[in-house]
Design a protein around this motif. Structure first.
Motif, mmCIF file in Angstrom:
data_model
loop_
_atom_site.group_PDB
_atom_site.id
_atom_site.type_symbol
_atom_site.label_atom_id
_atom_site.label_comp_id
_atom_site.label_asym_id
_atom_site.label_seq_id
_atom_site.Cartn_x
_atom_site.Cartn_y
_atom_site.Cartn_z
ATOM 1 N N CYS A 72 -19.080 -28.058 17.112
ATOM 2 C CA CYS A 72 -19.685 -29.223 16.392
ATOM 3 C C CYS A 72 -20.589 -28.146 15.350
ATOM 4 C CB CYS A 72 -20.324 -30.255 17.130
ATOM 5 S SG CYS A 72 -21.158 -31.317 15.743
ATOM 6 N N ALA A 73 -21.330 -27.261 15.884
ATOM 7 C CA ALA A 73 -22.084 -26.529 15.231
ATOM 8 C C ALA A 73 -21.530 -25.600 14.169
ATOM 9 C CB ALA A 73 -23.275 -25.899 16.320
ATOM 10 N N LEU A 74 -20.525 -25.039 14.520
ATOM 11 C CA LEU A 74 -19.807 -24.261 13.527
ATOM 12 C C LEU A 74 -19.306 -24.848 12.477
ATOM 13 C CD1 LEU A 74 -17.878 -21.954 16.176
ATOM 14 C CD2 LEU A 74 -19.766 -21.259 14.738
ATOM 15 N N ALA A 75 -18.683 -26.067 12.752
ATOM 16 C CA ALA A 75 -18.251 -26.962 11.688
ATOM 17 C C ALA A 75 -19.219 -27.483 10.852
ATOM 18 C CB ALA A 75 -17.423 -28.113 12.239
ATOM 19 N N ILE A 76 -20.601 -27.420 11.334
ATOM 20 C CA ILE A 76 -21.551 -28.312 10.635
ATOM 21 C C ILE A 76 -22.098 -27.285 9.666
ATOM 22 C CG2 ILE A 76 -23.830 -29.256 10.682
ATOM 23 C CD1 ILE A 76 -21.640 -31.272 11.331
ATOM 24 N N MET A 77 -22.265 -26.110 10.240
ATOM 25 C CA MET A 77 -22.646 -25.066 9.308
ATOM 26 C C MET A 77 -21.975 -25.162 8.020
ATOM 27 S SD MET A 77 -23.971 -21.692 11.226
ATOM 28 C CE MET A 77 -22.570 -21.510 12.363
ATOM 29 N N CYS A 78 -20.617 -25.239 8.148
ATOM 30 C CA CYS A 78 -19.628 -25.186 6.844
ATOM 31 C C CYS A 78 -20.059 -26.406 6.025
ATOM 32 C CB CYS A 78 -18.250 -25.230 7.483
ATOM 33 S SG CYS A 78 -17.762 -23.975 8.386
ATOM 34 N N TYR A 79 -20.307 -27.576 6.713
ATOM 35 C CA TYR A 79 -20.630 -28.717 5.974
ATOM 36 C C TYR A 79 -21.769 -28.575 5.217
ATOM 37 C CZ TYR A 79 -17.216 -32.382 7.554
ATOM 38 O OH TYR A 79 -15.970 -32.759 7.921
ATOM 39 N N ALA A 80 -22.904 -27.839 5.887
ATOM 40 C CA ALA A 80 -23.988 -27.728 5.312
ATOM 41 C C ALA A 80 -24.027 -26.714 4.031
ATOM 42 C CB ALA A 80 -25.042 -27.005 6.379
ATOM 43 N N GLU A 81 -23.080 -25.675 4.363
ATOM 44 C CA GLU A 81 -22.997 -24.877 2.994
ATOM 45 C C GLU A 81 -22.396 -25.536 1.938
ATOM 46 O OE1 GLU A 81 -20.467 -21.096 1.407
ATOM 47 O OE2 GLU A 81 -21.313 -20.943 3.493
ATOM 48 N N PHE A 82 -21.526 -26.348 2.173
ATOM 49 C CA PHE A 82 -20.768 -27.146 0.954
ATOM 50 C C PHE A 82 -21.678 -28.136 0.414
ATOM 51 C CE2 PHE A 82 -16.091 -26.351 1.744
ATOM 52 C CZ PHE A 82 -15.834 -26.060 0.596
ATOM 53 N N ALA A 83 -22.401 -28.955 1.232
ATOM 54 C CA ALA A 83 -23.293 -29.959 0.804
ATOM 55 C C ALA A 83 -24.442 -29.410 0.127
ATOM 56 C CB ALA A 83 -23.968 -30.844 2.071
ATOM 57 N N SER A 84 -24.820 -28.153 0.225
ATOM 58 C CA SER A 84 -26.074 -27.426 -0.395
ATOM 59 C C SER A 84 -25.598 -27.041 -1.945
ATOM 60 C CB SER A 84 -26.386 -26.412 0.390
ATOM 61 O OG SER A 84 -25.706 -25.374 0.406
ATOM 62 N N ALA A 85 -24.101 -26.922 -1.914
ATOM 63 C CA ALA A 85 -23.500 -26.309 -3.363
ATOM 64 C C ALA A 85 -23.035 -27.456 -4.056
ATOM 65 C CB ALA A 85 -22.413 -25.401 -2.963
ATOM 66 N N VAL A 86 -22.441 -28.532 -3.141
ATOM 67 C CA VAL A 86 -21.895 -29.657 -4.047
ATOM 68 C C VAL A 86 -22.558 -30.975 -3.365
ATOM 69 C CG1 VAL A 86 -19.649 -30.912 -4.736
ATOM 70 C CG2 VAL A 86 -19.693 -28.634 -3.835
ATOM 71 N N PRO A 87 -23.716 -31.411 -3.913
ATOM 72 C CA PRO A 87 -24.371 -32.565 -3.321
ATOM 73 C C PRO A 87 -24.126 -33.918 -4.024
ATOM 74 C CG PRO A 87 -25.902 -31.372 -4.929
ATOM 75 C CD PRO A 87 -24.655 -30.634 -5.035
ATOM 76 N N VAL A 88 -22.662 -34.197 -3.830
ATOM 77 C CA VAL A 88 -22.354 -35.715 -3.828
ATOM 78 C C VAL A 88 -21.775 -36.172 -2.785
ATOM 79 C CG1 VAL A 88 -21.869 -34.697 -6.384
ATOM 80 C CG2 VAL A 88 -20.263 -34.532 -4.696
ATOM 81 N N ALA A 89 -21.344 -37.648 -3.078
ATOM 82 C CA ALA A 89 -20.801 -38.570 -1.906
ATOM 83 C C ALA A 89 -19.346 -37.877 -1.578
ATOM 84 C CB ALA A 89 -20.883 -39.797 -2.374
ATOM 85 N N GLY A 90 -18.867 -38.166 -0.266
ATOM 86 C CA GLY A 90 -17.459 -37.866 -0.172
ATOM 87 C C GLY A 90 -17.315 -36.862 0.950
ATOM 88 N N SER A 91 -18.124 -36.289 1.335
ATOM 89 C CA SER A 91 -18.138 -35.303 2.512
ATOM 90 C C SER A 91 -17.031 -34.167 2.263
ATOM 91 C CB SER A 91 -18.409 -35.883 3.767
ATOM 92 O OG SER A 91 -18.321 -35.112 4.757
#
Length: 514
Positions: A72-91
């Motif tokens: 989960c942590a590995l996947a969440i790191m990927c989510y965190a990078e994306f979310a910090s670059a593309v801060p919009v709804a939809g995940s």
């Protein structure tokens, strides 16, 4: 029109500012951390761990939780990078649209709908059941279901979904504050379980830590539909315990970590998302992992894993009753109720935000993504999703769909992990306040681990997943592909370019004629 057309990150950010289709930024680090704990610490910590210990891993269920947490942590790191670059709804849906193309974005959005719709319905159903159990503590005989025109209706599911649908319509920050209160209560009860349970630990119960593998003769894995897809493909005989039992247990307890991807769906409602999102997500994951490991150590130390295996409905309460501490089981029942309450709220939030993003892009009807002028919440989607969850939870047997939650989440994790590598190649110029270290190694490892956990889910789950994907393809090709704003804009651009070419040719011919 290409199935692999992408939506630029600049377009996604620009769309988040569209009047009448935008959300209000109100959430901070504390709100996100609480949201992560709120959605993760629910039924999983109270029941799934006991089932995994009894049927699959024995005392090594602690390692199963650690493996699931690392994945989960590995996947969440990927989510965190994306979310910090593309801060919009939809995940994951939005991230995939920007990198891997519209078709895969649709698939992942469709999977997220499956995950959150099923999870919200399952949890709402259990909430109604546990509410009756809590009533029983005070000797109030209030049944979990009532008969309405010949149908058994889980009234509790309707009530809790209606309450949180109303709160989410009124505003995300208000809902977050209510969730904070319930989250503090359930974390306190989890700590109570760990502290009290520690007094009943017998070190002998930890031996053998990884029980020897034994063939499964009945129950889980005894037929083609209940064995894992990996066992089915390789022809390996279904077995309990051992290393493969540990891995199967990790696939099961992964359910207890589901929800951190939901936090990323709220990116468009976060203040200073580039910094706030990574901090909030990781803080929540760290708290949850510590709680899960503590509970699993106490659980398997209190009673032999065979006691849990003998009870098909094993939970934390089973262990406390077995050691003569039935009073603690009553406290646990209240904790479960509080835990499920916040999970329902966050899942309803996540489901509506994914649908909001897909409808704003035209893949679903655009009128769904209209937000209220005053509160800037997607009222239409929130009410529709709330009604759908309430009907499914209140009128159907949702228990048979529990594993669908896992496969929907894991499939999203796989694609997001791959998408991080793709985005690094396509947009190295993009500003990122958080980056996954050791890329592309860790993102690829994340994708591999998540896919491995998927292979350990049952063949029946995969069959149902296939039917859901087929339904998704029908909806996409019948509606989404033709109404996609990216596709429409691309067609308009092509038509405009073609018109300019024709006009140039006509002018050239006219000059030649003169």
């Amino acid at each position: 029109m290409s199935l692999w057309r992408t939506k630029s990150i600049e377009s996604s950010i620009e769309d988040s500012l569209e009047k009448g289709h935008s959300l209000k930024r109100t959430l901070g680090t504390w709100d996100l951390m609480i949201m992560g704990v709120a959605v993760a610490v629910g039924a999983g910590i109270f029941s799934v761990g006991a089932k995994a210990a009894g049927s699959y891993a024995g005392p090594s269920v602690t390692l199963a939780f650690v493996l699931a947490a690392v994945t989960c942590a590995l996947a969440i790191m990927c989510y965190a990078e994306f979310a910090s670059a593309v801060p919009v709804a939809g995940s994951a849906y939005t991230f995939t649209y920007a990198t891997l193309g519209e078709l895969l974005a649709w698939i992942i959005g469709w999977d997220l709908i499956l995950e959150m719709l099923t999870a919200a319905a399952v949890i709402a159903k259990y909430w109604g059941i546990y509410l009756s159990n809590v009533f029983a503590l005070w000797n109030w005989d209030i049944p979990a279901t009532i008969n309405v025109v010949g149908l058994d209706v889980s009234w509790g599911a309707f009530v809790i979904v209606a309450i949180f649908t109303t709160l989410l319509v009124l505003g995300t920050q208000l809902s977050a504050r209510v969730a904070s209160v319930f989250t503090i209560i359930k974390v306190a009860i989890v700590l109570f379980v760990i502290v009290v349970g520690a007094f009943f630990i017998n070190p002998a119960n930890y031996t053998p830590f990884i029980p020897e593998a034994v063939p499964t003769t009945d129950g889980v894995g005894s037929d083609v539909w209940t064995q894992s897809l990996f066992s089915f493909m390789t022809g390996a005989a279904p077995a309990q315990y051992g290393i493969f039992g540990l891995l199967a247990g990790a696939s099961l307890v992964f359910f207890a970590f589901i929800g951190f991807d939901v936090v990323a769906t709220s990116a468009e409602e976060v203040k200073d998302p580039q910094k706030t999102l990574p901090r909030g997500i990781f803080a929540g994951l760290a708290i949850v992992t510590v709680l899960y490991v503590g509970v699993s150590l106490v659980l398997t130390g209190m009673v032999p894993y065979t006691v849990l295996a003998d009870d098909p409905n094993a939970s934390l309460a089973t262990a406390f009753i077995a050691v003569g501490a039935g009073w603690a089981a009553q406290v646990i029942s209240i904790g479960i109720l509080a835990g499920l309450t916040t999970v329902i709220m966050v899942l309803l939030l996540g489901l509506s935000r994914v649908l909001f993003a897909m409808s704003r892009d035209g893949l679903l009807p655009r009128w769904l993504s209209v937000t209220s002028e005053k509160r800037r919440t997607p009222v239409r989607i929130q009410i529709i999703t709330g009604a759908a969850v309430a009907l499914i939870a209140g009128l159907t047997d949702v228990g048979v769909l529990e594993e669908m939650i896992n496969i929907g989440t894991l499939s999203a994790f796989v694609l997001v992990s791959i998408a991080v590598v793709v985005l690094r190649k396509k947009r190295p110029d993009l500003k990122r306040s958080f980056k996954v270290p050791l890329s592309p190694f860790l993102p690829i490892l994340s994708a591999v681990l998540c896919f491995w956990l998927m292979l350990n889910l049952t063949t029946l789950t995969w069959a149902r997943f296939g039917v859901w994907l087929l339904l998704g393809f029908i909806v996409y090709f019948a509606y989404g592909r033709r109404h996609s704003l990216v596709g429409i804009n691309a067609k308009l651009l092509v038509d405009a370019t073609r018109r300019e070419e024709i006009e140039r040719e006509e002018r050239a011919l006219k000059l030649k004629g003169e």
